[in-house]
Motif scaffolding. Sequence first.
Motif, PDB file in Angstrom:
ATOM      1  N   GLY A 126       0.803  -1.216   0.000  1.00 52.81           N
ATOM      2  CA  GLY A 126       0.000   0.000   0.000  1.00 52.81           C
ATOM      3  C   GLY A 126       0.832   1.260   0.000  1.00 52.81           C
ATOM      4  N   VAL A 127       2.122   1.147   0.373  1.00 55.84           N
ATOM      5  CA  VAL A 127       2.996   2.317   0.445  1.00 55.84           C
ATOM      6  C   VAL A 127       3.976   2.351  -0.717  1.00 55.84           C
ATOM      7  CG1 VAL A 127       4.758   3.483   1.834  1.00 55.84           C
ATOM      8  CG2 VAL A 127       2.779   2.468   2.944  1.00 55.84           C
ATOM      9  N   PHE A 128       4.635   1.223  -0.988  1.00 58.34           N
ATOM     10  CA  PHE A 128       5.587   1.116  -2.103  1.00 58.34           C
ATOM     11  C   PHE A 128       5.047   0.089  -3.099  1.00 58.34           C
ATOM     12  CE2 PHE A 128       8.703   1.384   1.658  1.00 58.34           C
ATOM     13  CZ  PHE A 128       8.622   2.757   1.708  1.00 58.34           C
ATOM     14  N   ASN A 129       4.593   0.533  -4.235  1.00 55.37           N
ATOM     15  CA  ASN A 129       4.123  -0.423  -5.246  1.00 55.37           C
ATOM     16  C   ASN A 129       3.776   0.333  -6.518  1.00 55.37           C
ATOM     17  OD1 ASN A 129       3.362  -2.828  -6.423  1.00 55.37           O
ATOM     18  ND2 ASN A 129       2.060  -3.466  -4.722  1.00 55.37           N
ATOM     19  N   TRP A 130       3.340  -0.415  -7.506  1.00 52.76           N
ATOM     20  CA  TRP A 130       3.040   0.190  -8.802  1.00 52.76           C
ATOM     21  C   TRP A 130       1.882   1.177  -8.704  1.00 52.76           C
ATOM     22  CZ3 TRP A 130       3.632  -5.050  -7.851  1.00 52.76           C
ATOM     23  CH2 TRP A 130       4.886  -5.557  -8.217  1.00 52.76           C
ATOM     24  N   ASN A 131       0.920   0.885  -7.839  1.00 52.52           N
ATOM     25  CA  ASN A 131      -0.225   1.785  -7.669  1.00 52.52           C
ATOM     26  C   ASN A 131      -0.373   2.210  -6.218  1.00 52.52           C
ATOM     27  OD1 ASN A 131      -1.276   1.794 -10.424  1.00 52.52           O
ATOM     28  ND2 ASN A 131      -1.713  -0.366 -10.059  1.00 52.52           N
ATOM     29  N   ALA A 132       0.725   2.256  -5.486  1.00 55.62           N
ATOM     30  CA  ALA A 132       0.683   2.577  -4.065  1.00 55.62           C
ATOM     31  C   ALA A 132       0.377   4.049  -3.843  1.00 55.62           C
ATOM     32  CB  ALA A 132       2.007   2.208  -3.407  1.00 55.62           C
ATOM     33  N   ARG A 133       0.057   4.368  -2.605  1.00 54.75           N
ATOM     34  CA  ARG A 133      -0.271   5.752  -2.281  1.00 54.75           C
ATOM     35  C   ARG A 133       0.965   6.642  -2.320  1.00 54.75           C
ATOM     36  NH1 ARG A 133      -2.183   8.320   3.578  1.00 54.75           N
ATOM     37  NH2 ARG A 133      -1.910  10.490   2.916  1.00 54.75           N
ATOM     38  N   PHE A 134       2.086   6.162  -1.747  1.00 53.99           N
ATOM     39  CA  PHE A 134       3.245   7.026  -1.542  1.00 53.99           C
ATOM     40  C   PHE A 134       4.219   7.019  -2.718  1.00 53.99           C
ATOM     41  CE2 PHE A 134       7.420   7.633   0.903  1.00 53.99           C
ATOM     42  CZ  PHE A 134       7.388   9.008   0.744  1.00 53.99           C
ATOM     43  N   ILE A 135       4.870   5.897  -2.975  1.00 53.79           N
ATOM     44  CA  ILE A 135       5.855   5.812  -4.061  1.00 53.79           C
ATOM     45  C   ILE A 135       5.376   4.810  -5.103  1.00 53.79           C
ATOM     46  CG2 ILE A 135       8.221   5.283  -4.709  1.00 53.79           C
ATOM     47  CD1 ILE A 135       9.138   6.090  -1.968  1.00 53.79           C
ATOM     48  N   ARG A 136       5.353   5.242  -6.341  1.00 52.90           N
ATOM     49  CA  ARG A 136       4.902   4.382  -7.446  1.00 52.90           C
ATOM     50  C   ARG A 136       6.032   4.202  -8.447  1.00 52.90           C
ATOM     51  NH1 ARG A 136      -0.977   7.306  -8.491  1.00 52.90           N
ATOM     52  NH2 ARG A 136      -1.816   6.885  -6.410  1.00 52.90           N
ATOM     53  N   GLN A 137       6.042   3.044  -9.064  1.00 56.31           N
ATOM     54  CA  GLN A 137       7.091   2.713 -10.023  1.00 56.31           C
ATOM     55  C   GLN A 137       6.488   2.477 -11.400  1.00 56.31           C
ATOM     56  OE1 GLN A 137       9.487  -0.623  -8.841  1.00 56.31           O
ATOM     57  NE2 GLN A 137      11.155  -0.087 -10.218  1.00 56.31           N
ATOM     58  N   VAL A 138       7.092   3.097 -12.415  1.00 60.27           N
ATOM     59  CA  VAL A 138       6.690   2.876 -13.803  1.00 60.27           C
ATOM     60  C   VAL A 138       7.578   1.761 -14.322  1.00 60.27           C
ATOM     61  CG1 VAL A 138       6.396   3.904 -16.085  1.00 60.27           C
ATOM     62  CG2 VAL A 138       6.053   5.303 -14.034  1.00 60.27           C
ATOM     63  N   VAL A 139       7.144   0.524 -14.127  1.00 61.73           N
ATOM     64  CA  VAL A 139       7.991  -0.641 -14.381  1.00 61.73           C
ATOM     65  C   VAL A 139       8.238  -0.849 -15.868  1.00 61.73           C
ATOM     66  CG1 VAL A 139       7.325  -1.815 -12.269  1.00 61.73           C
ATOM     67  CG2 VAL A 139       5.971  -2.149 -14.327  1.00 61.73           C
TER      68      VAL A 139
END
Length: 310
Positions: free
Chosen positions: A181-194
Motif C-alpha cells: 500500500g505504500v511502495f508499489n506500482w499503484n501505491a499511495r506514496f511511491i509508485r514505479q513505472v515498471v
Amino acid sequence: MITFIQTSDVSKYRPLIDRSSLSLKAYCEKFGHAYECFYGIKRGAKPWHASLNRIPILKSYTQAGYDGWVVYVDADAYIADLSFDIGAYLAERSQYALIAAPSGLTPPRWWDINAGVFAINLGHDKARELVDLWFEKFMAPPLDVLSAEAVWGDVIDDQAILHEALNAVDGFEDVLLRDEGVFNWNARFIRQVVRDAAPMWLRIERIEQAVSQSLADAGIDASGVPQASGGNREEANEEFVEAIYKVMFGRHPDPGGRLSSLAALRSGERTYRDDLNSCMESPEFKDRLPQLLKRILTEEERRALAAALA
C-alpha cells in the motif's frame, strides 16, 4: 534520520531520474529528509549495471555507522503523494529491518519482494547483516566477467541475489514487512513505472506527466519551485534567465537567448532544470569552467586538490 537514495548511469537511464528526482527532492525539502543521487557505475561497464549501485552505496552507509532509515527509489519511481508522512510511518515500524512490496509473482513467498523501492532500517542488526551478504554476492563475479555481460541479469541479477541474501539471514522473515500500500506500482506514496513493452521515450513521458501531477497537487510546478501566476511567474522566469547567464557565462543573456528561454519556460516546453543542464553542456560554459575554478579556489586549495587527486 531518513535518507532517500537514487542512482542511474549517466546516459541511458539518466532521463528517467531527471524527471522522477523532482518529486523526491521536493518531498525531502518539505519534510527535512536527506537526498542522495549517484550518477555512474560503481562496478561493471554496462548502463544497466547502475542498478547494482545501491548495494555498495548501502554498504558504505553501514561502514560509516549510519543507523537511520534509507529509502531506496529506482530511477523509474516517483513520489505520488507529497503529503504522506514517511517519518511517522517508519517510526511506528522500527521493529522491522526492511519494508518492501511483494513482487506480485505467484505463488507468494515471504522473501519474494520487489527491490525497486524499499525502506531499510540500518539501525537494525538484521538489516546490516543483509547488506553485508548482498554486498558479498555483488562482489562475487569477477569484474571482467561482469563488465562483459551482454544481457541484463546474465551474470548477476540484483533482485535475485537480494532474495538469496534474505533467505540466508536467520529469522529475517520475522523482521520483513511486505506493504504494497505504500511502495508499489499503484501505491499511495511511491509508485514505479515498471519496464514493459513500452519504448524508453514513452516511459519518460509517463513519469514526467505523473511527477508534474504530484507536484501540482502539492502546489509545486515541474521546475521544483512554488507555483506563481501571471506577472509573478513571468518575473521569476526573467530573473532566473538573467541569473543563470550571469553565473554560468559571466554576461547578460543575448536578446535571442533571452527570448528563446523565456518562451520555452512560459509554454512549459522547458523547466529551470532543463535550462541549467543546457547551459552546463554548452561549449561556452565548458570553455569558461577552468577560469571559474581558478576564481573559486585559492592557489593553496588548488594545490591541495591536485595532491588529493594524484
